[in-house]
Design a protein around this motif. Structure first.
Motif, short mmCIF file in Angstrom:
data_model
loop_
_atom_site.label_atom_id
_atom_site.label_comp_id
_atom_site.label_asym_id
_atom_site.label_seq_id
_atom_site.Cartn_x
_atom_site.Cartn_y
_atom_site.Cartn_z
N ASP A 174 -21.32 57.51 107.84
CA ASP A 174 -21.01 56.98 106.52
C ASP A 174 -19.55 57.30 106.17
N THR A 177 -18.75 58.18 102.38
CA THR A 177 -19.09 59.56 102.00
C THR A 177 -18.12 60.55 102.62
N ARG A 178 -17.81 60.33 103.90
CA ARG A 178 -16.88 61.25 104.57
C ARG A 178 -15.51 61.21 103.90
N ALA A 180 -14.89 60.60 100.80
CA ALA A 180 -14.98 61.33 99.52
C ALA A 180 -14.91 62.83 99.76
N LEU A 181 -15.58 63.30 100.81
CA LEU A 181 -15.56 64.73 101.12
C LEU A 181 -14.16 65.19 101.53
#
Length: 208
Positions: A174, A177-178, A180-181
């Motif tokens: 994803d 999501t990655r 965002a992290l």
């Protein structure tokens, strides 16, 4: 205020390398130097010359002196690294072994104990982890990494603990999501260095 970013990954297109570049961009226009130990060919092996220098019976190797000079000119050090076997890669560990030595990072006085010399330096950590935060918490991996680096290295040399921001689940598919992290971790480190809000970009690429 000078910031030294040190990273260790054999792939210049790795997520780790991309995060280091993104952090460098986030700290602009501040004074930032990005050191890629793999690209520079730093030798991590603690050899007889290093041992002699550590014991005070020989001169420091030239490559170690160069790294110490970089650190002497810096107010902040950020270590950006992939987590290998719940620790830093051998290349980065070897850099610490050879550079943070007796006579520079600390002094051992048989009569007066240990003198810790790096109080001028604030050290931040940005580990890139493949597993989830829950896995690290459940098994104590994050605390183990923090203990060995924050306490075992940073505290021992008298440096200041800065921010530690893990990028968990770095190998997931994803990308949103990655991303965002990664952005959150870069933002946290950049804020800790500058003490101000920053704008993060999108430069990190591969996994790990």
């Amino acid at each position: 205020m000078q910031t030294l970013i040190v990273t260790a990954h054999p792939d210049p297109d790795s997520l780790t390398a991309g995060i280091a570049r993104q952090l460098q961009d986030a700290l602009y226009p501040g004074e930032v130097e990005l050191v890629d130990l793999a690209a520079e060919g730093f030798d991590p092996r603690f050899r007889p010359a290093d041992r002699d220098a550590y014991r005070g019976t020989g001169a420091l190797p030239d490559d170690v002196v160069r790294e110490q000079q970089r650190l002497d000119a810096s107010d902040h050090l950020v270590l950006v690294f992939p987590v290998y076997w719940w620790s830093m890669p051998a290349l980065l560990k070897g850099w610490v072994d050879r550079v943070f030595v007796n006579g520079w990072a600390f002094d051992v006085d048989p009569a007066g104990g240990t003198r810790r010399n790096l109080g001028r330096l604030t050290v931040h950590l940005l580990p890139v982890a493949g597993d989830a935060a829950g896995t690290y918490e459940r098994h104590g991996y994050e605390q183990a990494i923090r203990t060995q680096i924050e306490h075992g290295i940073v505290d021992y040399c008298g440096a200041v603990r800065g921010a530690t921001a893990f990028v968990f689940e770095s190998e997931q598919d994803d990308d949103v999501t990655r991303r965002a992290l990664v952005d959150d971790a870069v933002d946290r480190i950049a804020r800790a260095v500058t003490g101000a809000a920053v704008v993060v970009g999108a430069d990190a690429q591969s996994t790990e």
